[in-house]
Motif scaffolding. Structure first.
Motif, PDB file in Angstrom:
ATOM      1  N   VAL A 666      15.176  -3.138 -24.041  1.00 64.22           N
ATOM      2  CA  VAL A 666      16.015  -2.005 -24.437  1.00 64.22           C
ATOM      3  C   VAL A 666      17.057  -2.518 -25.434  1.00 64.22           C
ATOM      4  CG1 VAL A 666      17.576  -0.192 -23.641  1.00 64.22           C
ATOM      5  CG2 VAL A 666      15.666  -0.933 -22.192  1.00 64.22           C
ATOM      6  N   PHE A 667      17.138  -1.831 -26.570  1.00 65.90           N
ATOM      7  CA  PHE A 667      17.952  -2.342 -27.666  1.00 65.90           C
ATOM      8  C   PHE A 667      19.319  -1.661 -27.731  1.00 65.90           C
ATOM      9  CE2 PHE A 667      13.631  -3.441 -28.644  1.00 65.90           C
ATOM     10  CZ  PHE A 667      13.765  -4.748 -29.062  1.00 65.90           C
ATOM     11  N   ASN A 668      20.244  -2.377 -28.294  1.00 62.70           N
ATOM     12  CA  ASN A 668      21.577  -1.823 -28.546  1.00 62.70           C
ATOM     13  C   ASN A 668      21.614  -1.362 -29.997  1.00 62.70           C
ATOM     14  OD1 ASN A 668      24.233  -1.348 -29.203  1.00 62.70           O
ATOM     15  ND2 ASN A 668      25.017  -3.039 -27.963  1.00 62.70           N
ATOM     16  N   VAL A 669      21.602  -0.039 -30.185  1.00 64.51           N
ATOM     17  CA  VAL A 669      21.493   0.483 -31.547  1.00 64.51           C
ATOM     18  C   VAL A 669      22.840   0.914 -32.119  1.00 64.51           C
ATOM     19  CG1 VAL A 669      19.106   1.213 -31.185  1.00 64.51           C
ATOM     20  CG2 VAL A 669      20.956   2.837 -30.748  1.00 64.51           C
ATOM     21  N   LYS A 678      20.276  -4.723 -25.513  1.00 66.28           N
ATOM     22  CA  LYS A 678      21.292  -4.047 -24.713  1.00 66.28           C
ATOM     23  C   LYS A 678      21.606  -4.832 -23.438  1.00 66.28           C
ATOM     24  CE  LYS A 678      22.560   0.675 -23.476  1.00 66.28           C
ATOM     25  NZ  LYS A 678      23.615   0.834 -24.482  1.00 66.28           N
ATOM     26  N   GLY A 679      22.903  -5.089 -23.226  1.00 64.89           N
ATOM     27  CA  GLY A 679      23.331  -5.760 -22.005  1.00 64.89           C
ATOM     28  C   GLY A 679      23.186  -7.272 -22.037  1.00 64.89           C
ATOM     29  N   SER A 680      22.607  -7.811 -23.115  1.00 62.69           N
ATOM     30  CA  SER A 680      22.423  -9.266 -23.152  1.00 62.69           C
ATOM     31  C   SER A 680      23.721  -9.986 -23.499  1.00 62.69           C
ATOM     32  CB  SER A 680      21.353  -9.632 -24.180  1.00 62.69           C
ATOM     33  OG  SER A 680      21.828  -9.309 -25.480  1.00 62.69           O
ATOM     34  N   GLY A 681      24.601  -9.262 -24.191  1.00 66.67           N
ATOM     35  CA  GLY A 681      25.901  -9.842 -24.536  1.00 66.67           C
ATOM     36  C   GLY A 681      25.827 -11.035 -25.481  1.00 66.67           C
ATOM     37  N   ASP A 682      24.670 -11.226 -26.159  1.00 62.81           N
ATOM     38  CA  ASP A 682      24.574 -12.452 -26.979  1.00 62.81           C
ATOM     39  C   ASP A 682      25.082 -12.275 -28.403  1.00 62.81           C
ATOM     40  OD1 ASP A 682      22.633 -11.375 -28.636  1.00 62.81           O
ATOM     41  OD2 ASP A 682      21.263 -13.063 -28.420  1.00 62.81           O
ATOM     42  N   ASP A 683      25.542 -11.069 -28.716  1.00 67.26           N
ATOM     43  CA  ASP A 683      26.117 -10.826 -30.043  1.00 67.26           C
ATOM     44  C   ASP A 683      25.236 -11.335 -31.183  1.00 67.26           C
ATOM     45  OD1 ASP A 683      28.175  -9.325 -29.228  1.00 67.26           O
ATOM     46  OD2 ASP A 683      29.758 -10.645 -29.970  1.00 67.26           O
TER      47      ASP A 683
ATOM     48  N   ASP B 228      18.445   8.710 -23.650  1.00 71.46           N
ATOM     49  CA  ASP B 228      19.804   8.812 -23.139  1.00 71.46           C
ATOM     50  C   ASP B 228      20.739   8.037 -24.083  1.00 71.46           C
ATOM     51  OD1 ASP B 228      21.311   9.245 -20.194  1.00 71.46           O
ATOM     52  OD2 ASP B 228      22.144   7.655 -21.488  1.00 71.46           O
ATOM     53  N   THR B 229      21.810   8.646 -24.517  1.00 73.66           N
ATOM     54  CA  THR B 229      22.673   7.963 -25.482  1.00 73.66           C
ATOM     55  C   THR B 229      23.449   6.803 -24.850  1.00 73.66           C
ATOM     56  OG1 THR B 229      24.217   9.793 -25.144  1.00 73.66           O
ATOM     57  CG2 THR B 229      22.977   9.798 -27.191  1.00 73.66           C
ATOM     58  N   LYS B 230      23.588   6.797 -23.541  1.00 72.08           N
ATOM     59  CA  LYS B 230      24.269   5.663 -22.871  1.00 72.08           C
ATOM     60  C   LYS B 230      23.281   4.541 -22.537  1.00 72.08           C
ATOM     61  CE  LYS B 230      28.681   7.045 -21.315  1.00 72.08           C
ATOM     62  NZ  LYS B 230      28.685   8.499 -20.990  1.00 72.08           N
ATOM     63  N   THR B 231      22.239   4.863 -21.772  1.00 72.13           N
ATOM     64  CA  THR B 231      21.314   3.805 -21.318  1.00 72.13           C
ATOM     65  C   THR B 231      20.267   3.467 -22.370  1.00 72.13           C
ATOM     66  OG1 THR B 231      19.684   5.359 -20.419  1.00 72.13           O
ATOM     67  CG2 THR B 231      21.507   4.713 -18.964  1.00 72.13           C
ATOM     68  N   HIS B 232      20.086   4.360 -23.325  1.00 75.97           N
ATOM     69  CA  HIS B 232      19.049   4.226 -24.359  1.00 75.97           C
ATOM     70  C   HIS B 232      17.633   4.244 -23.762  1.00 75.97           C
ATOM     71  CE1 HIS B 232      18.307   3.988 -28.574  1.00 75.97           C
ATOM     72  NE2 HIS B 232      17.502   2.955 -28.472  1.00 75.97           N
ATOM     73  N   LEU B 233      17.497   4.725 -22.540  1.00 74.92           N
ATOM     74  CA  LEU B 233      16.166   4.865 -21.931  1.00 74.92           C
ATOM     75  C   LEU B 233      15.602   6.254 -22.242  1.00 74.92           C
ATOM     76  CD1 LEU B 233      16.923   3.191 -18.493  1.00 74.92           C
ATOM     77  CD2 LEU B 233      15.484   2.276 -20.346  1.00 74.92           C
ATOM     78  N   PRO B 234      14.264   6.395 -22.319  1.00 71.85           N
ATOM     79  CA  PRO B 234      13.665   7.700 -22.597  1.00 71.85           C
ATOM     80  C   PRO B 234      14.059   8.725 -21.533  1.00 71.85           C
ATOM     81  CG  PRO B 234      12.001   5.958 -22.685  1.00 71.85           C
ATOM     82  CD  PRO B 234      13.253   5.341 -22.145  1.00 71.85           C
ATOM     83  N   LEU B 235      14.204   9.964 -21.927  1.00 68.69           N
ATOM     84  CA  LEU B 235      14.499  11.017 -20.960  1.00 68.69           C
ATOM     85  C   LEU B 235      13.253  11.287 -20.105  1.00 68.69           C
ATOM     86  CD1 LEU B 235      16.601  13.515 -23.119  1.00 68.69           C
ATOM     87  CD2 LEU B 235      17.373  11.619 -21.683  1.00 68.69           C
TER      88      LEU B 235
END
Lengths: 691, 691
Positions: A666-669, A678-683, B228-235
């Motif tokens: 899951v990516f941090n977009v 997302k959530g890896s915190g590795d910047d 989901d805009t927070k978790t970025h997981l599919p609805l």
């Protein structure tokens, strides 16, 4: 993880579609397979080896397109070693091992050990050298490569810059790279794998007569240890490595190598055809110069034979998918019912069906080349070198034409398949990238056509100057006939309404080749034009001559298969392939046929309609014809080209079930954050560390 | 680590070679750059943005070909976010951001957010919907994509299978994927990035009259939140992911997506041009149907304009490297001295120089398309829809022709460069794989030519039936002229000895296009042949018509630039480019020119020699002409195409200093061992775990 998509089916049933296609043609695909693929037990071997590989996890192809290039080499090496172990376990012979590499569909890092390295030792080493090296090669205690091409020179072997200078005092050679462009380059298996190399270097020998000035004796092969067999590190004085990413060949360590006054003993010089007298410094060569053509011609004959299978892979995928794929209703019908199979559109047929016909043209010419190679080898062993020039010329022209046809054909098939042709499920990504090397290697496709043209001009010169001398071969016969008839030539009709005259087609291709040869002879021999100013014309001549070989050979073959064991309708379908291949080729470059008076204007005018109707004749048999090429699903590795037609199920499977590395992350977009996962915190540090 | 190779130099000095090439031509490359690249401040912007990117480690390209495909997406996402931060930091405008993506040379995972997603909201959303969504789009609190294509349907939009069924009770739509082939497929930015999608689905509405049976109103766009805009997981009810590896676009998450009875509110239906009365269930569409051509035509105009820069990149690399690369001495000279630059061989020239000329042909047509697009938009805003059909036709035919020229041209350049063309240092690996999508996307290059042919047949029908009506445009003029003259046509000479008649060349291309149109008109309108039986002929017509546009537009442009501010010899060199492009094109498919009586046989016979001499004229200016395209070294990322000619130094640097991941690892090549990396003791587990 099960989800609602598990229950979904495609709108049209691909399996039923292909079953229907197969039911619609009476071709006996198995019998045709045997006709095409029985040489040296190919079919039996393919089935047997394929079963073994499919049972080994290491040979699973489903994730390899996701690997980094270094990991592709790791995998390639692991597979090469595993194949070697399978050879041991199953007592495979050399052809079995080659089949395993072919089915794995990637260049093995051991490839050069098994080909150019061992071949060169066999052909160029003295008996004593052979006795020393062959056991080490055969028990794999050394691993070899072949270091000829350099950073600055490929085609021009005489231009190589690496030197091997004889030191008469120490009785050693000093191998050296005087420039950066002297670096060995592109050499397969050299970058990370090989322990030994055949190094081709310019021999320089001090001449006692002229105050020890160095005299060059041209490029010559040496056998050189390049890495420590224990540590696998390069020996001192050698810099060697992998040249990095490239188009294809991800599993292969194409390398670079330079020498810093690196010393080797005299025995490193391969000396079957050359000797150096170490007391006088006299260097002598032996043997017929034509002998060097031998292994090169064999390599080219193999490339020509392989072109049919490469093109057959692409055509198999394109034909099957174009039957399963449906787009639009007939514009003139506006009806309901299923949409049209795209292979029923002439604009799709014109891209795929002539290539299907071409696979058979390539086949019979490949067979012919093997026979010509075999008979020439026999002649040579009897001391008769007279046919070497013909073999060399045919193999050069055909290597150029056949690899161009196959390389362009892959891409034509890919584009004919719409969007999914661009996807990994096409099965064409790897083969396209790898095969694009073929028009360049073993003689650049534009460069080597000069050799064909030079040979033909020489033959034509003889035909003009000695029109009544007995012809030595079919080329002489053709040229003498041309000379006799050229002043009263009547352009030939090959199409009479719906009748097609196959012999006239052959004659038209032969006449054009003879005419282009005559024009080249006039320009070069009579008008004394410069060689370079004629290069384009000579290239076209080589192509025309080679197309004439394909045409003549194909015609001879189907004429004989019609009386062979193949049952109806196969012989007549092969005849349709002959007509489609030749008339399509004619329609692609009609001008030289027209200006040479080879073909009549009415025949040219009839081409478009005739080609359309030949494609209609071929269309019902297309699926059975590609089945006959018997490409295993493991080799195809294509969702679009599946034998069972389950195209969409497979595409979905690859995306939804075999793409976890992308789809489980899951990516941090959020652009404000430097974190990528997302959530890896590795910047973003992980990805930055790779740059 | 320093070693003896640090001191080595190449045998020939590439820097001196290119300096000499530049000194040998008086073309003012800077002035020509300004002439070509000033629209919208392109040159200034390119320099400014390039400097910023070159200063950021994240945008370093030297390792990216070594990354796995998932890591290429990680990198692409990190870069996309970094560009967004740079936009913020440097107050870049939209064109600046597009330039950054262009120079980075990979598709950004944010690409669709900035293009089709925002465009569709702007063009298809009602004022109220715009007011709601635009702020969220502009502050990037949502990220969009465009979900139209499906697994089973691309070109045929009416065949899409995803449904949006109106529930009159709950006042909601239910979006659903009834089949596997209904899966959305290929949609960029959707696989892992987007939070929202424009989903194109068939609108189904229960008809009260016929017992609530569903009535289809065709495909329509909806805006749908997919993650989901927070978790970025599919609805829940949505399955979405990345489709996996493919030819190019490694940095882009092309996706698949299916819906399980997924509910959206009525407001999801974009309603600028359609309304649904939720009390009666009445669905109504508004607006001119031609309006949907607008954004598609703009996309195609951009693709046409971009083709020149893509081809210019390949040609820049090929021209520079072919000057630096030397192979063989002149066969007729046998002399010493340096070997020949390969660009001096006609067989190399014939592959590269016509493509160099083509870059300029593409340029002027690209400019023309932009102007035509602008003027048509203005007309539309005045309520005048009369020129939409012409714009749509020209953009379809030119998209097909120009992307084919560019895609094939890249590969032709690559093969003309010998072995190093296959290497990563060519700079062509990425662009080739990426650009191969272009002949397929935004209207398949074979499919869309039908639209051109249909338009031309309609125009010809008018010209035949009403030969004296006032012509609406230049096509009408051409067709009326053709009708008047066709019974007493005299084939034109364009070559008179060493003189070339440029106006005659234009006329020859126009005549052929008119003649092919007339034949298509006869076949379809008079002889009532089926549309499908004519498809190949119609494709050839579209190509001929589009080549006529390139020819006419190029002629008009260089005729006017000759009186422009460009100093000698630039205008006359551009004229040489015009002649080479057109006569080379003519020589490639001479038959329709001949059979239409467009061109005389003497002109055809003179083509080979004329093309040779035009290439000689162009040759001294080749390096300056590619310099004028001003492709930055950062974008080229090519050792072979370096501006400074230090080709071999760069190739060596990439292999020896930038390939550590391969070259710092020592491998275990003993086939008896399963260990791959020497001393790691992992017995191949690492590589097996990736399969």
């Amino acid at each position: 993880m099960p989800d609602f998509t598990d229950a979904l089916k495609p709108a049209y049933d691909g399996a039923a579609t292909l079953a229907g296609e197969r039911a619609g043609s009476n071709i006996d695909a198995d019998a045709l397979s045997k006709h095409l693929l029985s040489r040296d037990g190919f079919l039996e071997r393919q089935n047997r080896i394929c079963k073994v590989l499919e049972g080994e996890k290491l040979f699973d192809k489903s994730q390899q397109m996701n690997l980094s290039r270094p990991d592709r080499y790791h995998l390639g090496l692991a597979r090469a070693k595993a194949i070697r172990r399978l050879v041991h376990k199953h007592s495979w012979d050399h052809e079995d091992a080659k089949m395993a590499e072919y089915l794995t569909d990637e260049m093995s890092p051991f490839h050069l050990h098994l080909t150019m390295f061992v071949t060169t030792i066999r052909e160029q080493a003295s008996d004593e050298q052979r006795a020393y090296w062959m056991p080490k090669i055969m028990d794999w205690s050394i691993l070899g490569c072949y270091a000829q091409s350099e950073l600055g020179h490929g085609s021009n072997v005489r231009g190589l810059e690496t030197t091997a200078t004889w030191d008469p005092e120490k009785k050693e050679f000093e191998i050296h790279s005087p420039t950066l462009t002297a670096s060995k380059w592109w050499n397969g298996s050299m970058g990370r794998t090989a322990t030994h190399a055949i190094v081709v270097a310019q021999i320089l020998i001090p001449s006692p007569k002229s105050g020890s000035a160095l005299k060059s004796h041209g490029p010559h092969p040496f056998i050189v240890q390049i890495r420590d067999t224990k540590t696998h590190l390069p020996l001192p004085g050698i810099v060697v490595g992998d040249i990095g990413p490239k188009y294809g060949y991800a599993s292969m360590d194409n390398g670079y190598m330079l020498f810093d006054h690196f010393r080797v003993s005299k025995s490193a010089m391969l000396s079957r055809y050359a000797t150096l007298d170490d007391s006088t410094g006299a260097f002598t060569k032996r043997g017929h110069p034509g002998l060097v053509y031998g292994s090169l011609t064999f390599v080219r004959a193999n490339i020509i034979m392989n072109a049919r299978l490469v093109l057959a892979r692409a055509v198999t995928i394109a034909v099957r998918y174009s039957c399963v794929r449906r787009q639009f209703h007939d514009r003139d019908e506006k009806g309901a019912g299923p949409e049209m199979k795209v292979l029923d559109y002439p604009t799709v047929q014109i891209r795929i069906l002539p290539l299907l016909a071409t696979t058979f043209a390539l086949h019979y010419t490949g067979e012919m080349m093997f026979e010509l190679y075999g008979s020439t080898r026999e002649s040579i062993e009897r001391g008769d070198f007279s046919t070497i020039a013909e073999l060399h010329s045919a193999s050069s022209g055909l290597k150029s034409l056949c690899t161009t046809l196959a390389a362009d054909g892959i891409e034509t098939c890919r584009r004919a398949m719409g969007g999914h042709g661009f996807g990994g499920g096409s099965g064409l990504v790897g083969i396209n990238a790898d095969y694009l090397s073929k028009p360049t290697v073993e003689g650049d496709n534009w460069m080597i056509t000069q050799q064909v043209a030079a040979y033909l001009i020489k033959k034509m010169t003889t035909a003009v100057e000695k029109p009544d001398s007995p012809p030595a071969d079919s080329v002489d016969e053709l040229f003498q006939m041309y000379i006799r008839q050229r002043d009263h030539r009547i352009p030939q009709n090959a199409i009479h309404g719906t009748n097609i005259d196959d012999k006239a087609i052959v004659e038209i291709f032969q006449w054009r080749a003879a005419d282009l040869t005559y024009r080249a002879y006039r320009a070069r021999v009579v008008d004394k034009k410069s060689w370079n100013s004629l290069l384009i014309q000579l290239h076209e001549l080589s192509r025309a001559y080679s197309e004439q070989i394909l045409t003549t050979t194909f015609h001879r073959a189907f004429a004989s298969t019609s009386s062979s064991s193949l049952s109806a309708p196969t012989p007549s379908v092969l005849r349709t392939c002959f007509r489609l291949y030749t008339l399509y080729t004619l329609s692609n470059s009609p001008l030289p046929f027209l200006t040479s008076l080879a073909v009549s204007q009415p025949t040219l005018d009839a081409l478009p309609d005739t080609i359309l109707s030949l494609m209609s004749e071929l269309r019902p048999h297309a699926v059975k014809l590609v089945d006959a090429w018997a490409i295993p699903g493991y080799l195809l590795d294509s969702a679009l080209g599946r034998y069972d037609g389950r195209v969409y199920e497979d595409l979905y499977d690859r995306a939804h079930r075999k793409n976890d590395e992308m789809n489980k992350t899951v990516f941090n977009v959020d652009w404000r954050s430097e974190e990528v996962v997302k959530g890896s915190g590795d910047d973003g540090k992980r990805i930055l560390s790779k740059l």
